[in-house]
Design a protein around this motif. Sequence first.
Motif, PDB file in Angstrom:
ATOM      1  N   GLN A 326       0.860  -1.184   0.000  1.00  0.00           N
ATOM      2  CA  GLN A 326       0.000   0.000   0.000  1.00  0.00           C
ATOM      3  C   GLN A 326       0.901   1.239   0.000  1.00  0.00           C
ATOM      4  O   GLN A 326       1.637   1.486   0.948  1.00  0.00           O
ATOM      5  CB  GLN A 326      -0.885   0.014   1.251  1.00  0.00           C
ATOM      6  N   VAL A 327       0.854   2.028  -1.087  1.00  0.00           N
ATOM      7  CA  VAL A 327       1.720   3.211  -1.155  1.00  0.00           C
ATOM      8  C   VAL A 327       0.968   4.490  -0.773  1.00  0.00           C
ATOM      9  O   VAL A 327       1.561   5.427  -0.246  1.00  0.00           O
ATOM     10  CB  VAL A 327       2.381   3.379  -2.544  1.00  0.00           C
ATOM     11  N   ILE A 328      -0.335   4.539  -1.033  1.00  0.00           N
ATOM     12  CA  ILE A 328      -1.149   5.700  -0.644  1.00  0.00           C
ATOM     13  C   ILE A 328      -2.452   5.174  -0.042  1.00  0.00           C
ATOM     14  O   ILE A 328      -3.115   4.321  -0.649  1.00  0.00           O
ATOM     15  CB  ILE A 328      -1.448   6.612  -1.860  1.00  0.00           C
ATOM     16  N   LYS A 329      -2.807   5.685   1.138  1.00  0.00           N
ATOM     17  CA  LYS A 329      -3.987   5.163   1.831  1.00  0.00           C
ATOM     18  C   LYS A 329      -4.867   6.307   2.306  1.00  0.00           C
ATOM     19  O   LYS A 329      -4.443   7.113   3.144  1.00  0.00           O
ATOM     20  CB  LYS A 329      -3.535   4.305   3.023  1.00  0.00           C
ATOM     21  N   ASP A 330      -6.057   6.418   1.714  1.00  0.00           N
ATOM     22  CA  ASP A 330      -7.076   7.377   2.146  1.00  0.00           C
ATOM     23  C   ASP A 330      -6.508   8.797   2.268  1.00  0.00           C
ATOM     24  O   ASP A 330      -6.609   9.444   3.300  1.00  0.00           O
ATOM     25  CB  ASP A 330      -7.683   6.927   3.485  1.00  0.00           C
ATOM     26  N   PHE A 331      -5.942   9.278   1.166  1.00  0.00           N
ATOM     27  CA  PHE A 331      -5.259  10.578   1.170  1.00  0.00           C
ATOM     28  C   PHE A 331      -6.118  11.638   0.482  1.00  0.00           C
ATOM     29  O   PHE A 331      -6.616  11.432  -0.619  1.00  0.00           O
ATOM     30  CB  PHE A 331      -3.905  10.446   0.452  1.00  0.00           C
ATOM     31  N   SER A 332      -6.266  12.790   1.148  1.00  0.00           N
ATOM     32  CA  SER A 332      -7.015  13.915   0.570  1.00  0.00           C
ATOM     33  C   SER A 332      -6.152  15.171   0.657  1.00  0.00           C
ATOM     34  O   SER A 332      -5.478  15.408   1.669  1.00  0.00           O
ATOM     35  CB  SER A 332      -8.324  14.154   1.331  1.00  0.00           C
ATOM     36  N   THR A 333      -6.176  15.975  -0.393  1.00  0.00           N
ATOM     37  CA  THR A 333      -5.471  17.260  -0.362  1.00  0.00           C
ATOM     38  C   THR A 333      -5.978  18.152  -1.489  1.00  0.00           C
ATOM     39  O   THR A 333      -6.615  17.683  -2.433  1.00  0.00           O
ATOM     40  CB  THR A 333      -3.941  17.080  -0.488  1.00  0.00           C
ATOM     41  N   ILE A 334      -5.696  19.440  -1.383  1.00  0.00           N
ATOM     42  CA  ILE A 334      -5.997  20.398  -2.454  1.00  0.00           C
ATOM     43  C   ILE A 334      -4.709  21.130  -2.802  1.00  0.00           C
ATOM     44  O   ILE A 334      -4.016  21.643  -1.924  1.00  0.00           O
ATOM     45  CB  ILE A 334      -7.070  21.423  -2.011  1.00  0.00           C
ATOM     46  N   VAL A 335      -4.372  21.156  -4.090  1.00  0.00           N
ATOM     47  CA  VAL A 335      -3.229  21.927  -4.585  1.00  0.00           C
ATOM     48  C   VAL A 335      -3.786  23.184  -5.244  1.00  0.00           C
ATOM     49  O   VAL A 335      -4.633  23.094  -6.142  1.00  0.00           O
ATOM     50  CB  VAL A 335      -2.406  21.111  -5.616  1.00  0.00           C
ATOM     51  N   GLN A 336      -3.320  24.356  -4.782  1.00  0.00           N
ATOM     52  CA  GLN A 336      -3.823  25.615  -5.306  1.00  0.00           C
ATOM     53  C   GLN A 336      -2.772  26.328  -6.158  1.00  0.00           C
ATOM     54  O   GLN A 336      -1.573  26.089  -6.009  1.00  0.00           O
ATOM     55  CB  GLN A 336      -4.242  26.537  -4.151  1.00  0.00           C
ATOM     56  N   ARG A 337      -3.257  27.190  -7.048  1.00  0.00           N
ATOM     57  CA  ARG A 337      -2.365  27.955  -7.912  1.00  0.00           C
ATOM     58  C   ARG A 337      -1.336  28.717  -7.062  1.00  0.00           C
ATOM     59  O   ARG A 337      -1.674  29.362  -6.080  1.00  0.00           O
ATOM     60  CB  ARG A 337      -3.174  28.953  -8.747  1.00  0.00           C
ATOM     61  N   GLY A 338      -0.054  28.619  -7.458  1.00  0.00           N
ATOM     62  CA  GLY A 338       1.009  29.320  -6.743  1.00  0.00           C
ATOM     63  C   GLY A 338       1.687  28.499  -5.662  1.00  0.00           C
ATOM     64  O   GLY A 338       2.708  28.914  -5.116  1.00  0.00           O
ATOM     65  N   ASP A 339       1.120  27.320  -5.334  1.00  0.00           N
ATOM     66  CA  ASP A 339       1.784  26.449  -4.343  1.00  0.00           C
ATOM     67  C   ASP A 339       3.128  25.970  -4.882  1.00  0.00           C
ATOM     68  O   ASP A 339       3.274  25.687  -6.081  1.00  0.00           O
ATOM     69  CB  ASP A 339       0.915  25.218  -4.049  1.00  0.00           C
ATOM     70  N   ARG A 340       4.107  25.891  -3.997  1.00  0.00           N
ATOM     71  CA  ARG A 340       5.385  25.245  -4.332  1.00  0.00           C
ATOM     72  C   ARG A 340       5.573  24.117  -3.314  1.00  0.00           C
ATOM     73  O   ARG A 340       5.989  24.360  -2.177  1.00  0.00           O
ATOM     74  CB  ARG A 340       6.544  26.244  -4.282  1.00  0.00           C
ATOM     75  N   ILE A 341       5.233  22.910  -3.750  1.00  0.00           N
ATOM     76  CA  ILE A 341       5.142  21.771  -2.834  1.00  0.00           C
ATOM     77  C   ILE A 341       6.299  20.807  -3.071  1.00  0.00           C
ATOM     78  O   ILE A 341       6.530  20.356  -4.197  1.00  0.00           O
ATOM     79  CB  ILE A 341       3.796  21.035  -3.014  1.00  0.00           C
ATOM     80  N   GLY A 342       7.019  20.483  -2.005  1.00  0.00           N
ATOM     81  CA  GLY A 342       8.047  19.456  -2.061  1.00  0.00           C
ATOM     82  C   GLY A 342       7.455  18.122  -1.642  1.00  0.00           C
ATOM     83  O   GLY A 342       6.687  18.051  -0.681  1.00  0.00           O
ATOM     84  N   ILE A 343       7.801  17.062  -2.380  1.00  0.00           N
ATOM     85  CA  ILE A 343       7.307  15.716  -2.059  1.00  0.00           C
ATOM     86  C   ILE A 343       8.512  14.883  -1.638  1.00  0.00           C
ATOM     87  O   ILE A 343       9.445  14.684  -2.417  1.00  0.00           O
ATOM     88  CB  ILE A 343       6.595  15.083  -3.269  1.00  0.00           C
ATOM     89  N   VAL A 344       8.522  14.433  -0.375  1.00  0.00           N
ATOM     90  CA  VAL A 344       9.672  13.706   0.161  1.00  0.00           C
ATOM     91  C   VAL A 344       9.219  12.390   0.785  1.00  0.00           C
ATOM     92  O   VAL A 344       8.044  12.213   1.119  1.00  0.00           O
ATOM     93  CB  VAL A 344      10.453  14.538   1.209  1.00  0.00           C
ATOM     94  N   GLY A 345      10.190  11.499   0.964  1.00  0.00           N
ATOM     95  CA  GLY A 345       9.928  10.204   1.577  1.00  0.00           C
ATOM     96  C   GLY A 345      10.960   9.201   1.127  1.00  0.00           C
ATOM     97  O   GLY A 345      11.721   9.450   0.186  1.00  0.00           O
ATOM     98  N   PRO A 346      11.026   8.046   1.791  1.00  0.00           N
ATOM     99  CA  PRO A 346      12.019   7.025   1.426  1.00  0.00           C
ATOM    100  C   PRO A 346      11.818   6.528  -0.003  1.00  0.00           C
ATOM    101  O   PRO A 346      10.718   6.654  -0.569  1.00  0.00           O
ATOM    102  CB  PRO A 346      11.755   5.894   2.427  1.00  0.00           C
ATOM    103  N   ASN A 347      12.877   5.970  -0.590  1.00  0.00           N
ATOM    104  CA  ASN A 347      12.745   5.365  -1.917  1.00  0.00           C
ATOM    105  C   ASN A 347      11.706   4.253  -1.871  1.00  0.00           C
ATOM    106  O   ASN A 347      11.686   3.446  -0.937  1.00  0.00           O
ATOM    107  CB  ASN A 347      14.095   4.786  -2.375  1.00  0.00           C
ATOM    108  N   GLY A 348      10.854   4.227  -2.889  1.00  0.00           N
ATOM    109  CA  GLY A 348       9.817   3.201  -2.956  1.00  0.00           C
ATOM    110  C   GLY A 348       8.570   3.546  -2.161  1.00  0.00           C
ATOM    111  O   GLY A 348       7.624   2.758  -2.108  1.00  0.00           O
ATOM    112  N   ALA A 349       8.549   4.739  -1.523  1.00  0.00           N
ATOM    113  CA  ALA A 349       7.383   5.105  -0.703  1.00  0.00           C
ATOM    114  C   ALA A 349       6.192   5.509  -1.558  1.00  0.00           C
ATOM    115  O   ALA A 349       5.066   5.539  -1.074  1.00  0.00           O
ATOM    116  CB  ALA A 349       7.749   6.243   0.251  1.00  0.00           C
ATOM    117  N   GLY A 350       6.438   5.859  -2.849  1.00  0.00           N
ATOM    118  CA  GLY A 350       5.334   6.196  -3.740  1.00  0.00           C
ATOM    119  C   GLY A 350       5.309   7.634  -4.206  1.00  0.00           C
ATOM    120  O   GLY A 350       4.276   8.143  -4.635  1.00  0.00           O
TER     121      GLY A 350
END
Length: 508
Positions: A326-350
């Motif tokens: 299971q790489v993503i479980k019951d995930f909710s979010t909103i990305v808005q114009r102008g956001d600068r989002i970093g996505i981090v996590g261990p290798n293979g985390a998804g």
Amino acid sequence: MPLLKLDKASLHFGTHVILDEVNLTISRGDKLGLLGRNGTGKTTLLKVMAGEAALDSGERWLRPGTRMARLEQTLPDADALTVYDVVAGGLEEAGKLLAEYYQLIQGEDMDALARVQQQLEAVDGWNLQQRVDTTLAQLQLPADATMGELSGGWRRRVALARALVSEPDILLLDEPTNHLDIPAISWLEEQLRNFRGCLILITHDRRFLQNVVNCIGELDRGHLSVWRGDYQGFLRHREQELEAEARANELFDKKLAQEEVWIRQGIKARRTRNEGRVRALKAMRSERSERRERQGRADFGVEEASRSGKIVAELEHVSHAFGDKQVIKDFSTIVQRGDRIGIVGPNGAGKSTLVKILLGQLTPDSGSVKLGSKLEIAYSDQLRGHLDPEKDLIDNVCGGRDFIEINGKNRHAISYLGDFLFSPQRVRTPVKALSGGEQNRAVLARLFSKPANLLVLDEPTNDLDIETLELLEEILLNFEGTVLLVSHDREFMDNVVTSLLILEGTGR
């Protein structure tokens, strides 16, 4: 105690000067970080040190009995070899015996097993087996997995384990942090700080450099200058050196201009001129013609499309799995114009999986994904999959055309690629012959040639030289659209993103 020396080492590729009478002495305890622009020859210098590239002139000396291991810039092949086989291969002949023994204990050929056991005892194989097992455990590597089953980050760990397992006196590392996750980079930093041998590494990870090395070597226009101290001290030193060089060049050029005026004076001046002064002028002309100018700074930007809608993407109760993982479980979010989002996590985390779901390229197992209106997406993947290695830059970036449309205006392809520091000769080179950093600049050139209001960058900093990296930071900070950034470069993330999505590896 010196372990390795280069004495007046010179190397040219055609008219391109890689090394110009370079002198270098490496002693036990030295931890040298090699810096320089992409394409200056850092990897070639590493190969010279390893004895894998021959010099045109000069000498390389290695203390007899010195063990050396090298981590290459490219990832190991995703083939059918097991992780154990690849790591044990770092021990050469003994490693082959260990790999064979590891295979035989899972079978029923007792005669072959007894033969290999005898051979292992003759080469102290059981101690070496302990070393392989310890290295696998430290890097949390699955011994029985095949290389083809592993992601790029895990294959990088395997290559590191292969280099470390021989406990070398000199360890040569080419971009060791590429494809590693942040926990693995922290572990590697600790290992290298405690490494008792000599370390020579190429990296553009500024925090890693600051934390690991105790001297810096900068390769610039064929010359290698070495600074004893940490990276921050080197930056201050280099700024002073460049200012002094610019002042010296300005004074020299002014004097040369005055002498050129003198030599062109009328017949009276020529009758009484000093022949020594004429010879000095010829020498100055020669010196000026041989001056290798410092390579210019890359100069590029994002072609911005019209603004997207306020909501860029909305995820509700999204879940996704690969088999039992299971790489993503019951995930909710909103990305808005102008956001600068970093996505981090261990290798293979998804992380890459999440990016593909956000882009609508992958349908999740459950939940909903709504993409906003007026999206113009520019996406760069971490394995440079959009480049054809057999084609040149004109074909890859400009579709084979001599002109490319940027910001509504036609620009010559060679001029556009020049903004990314590619010379006119280099644009006709097949991509497979370019350095890793040059390939990454080519990816950026292709990416930024199209209008975008959503930039999605998966490991964009791999192999980029520090000056280009800092320019990319500047561009992303000034970009008015939305940025999704997957990166393990801690300094880069700190400087660019305003929020983080952290994947813990368990679906959370």
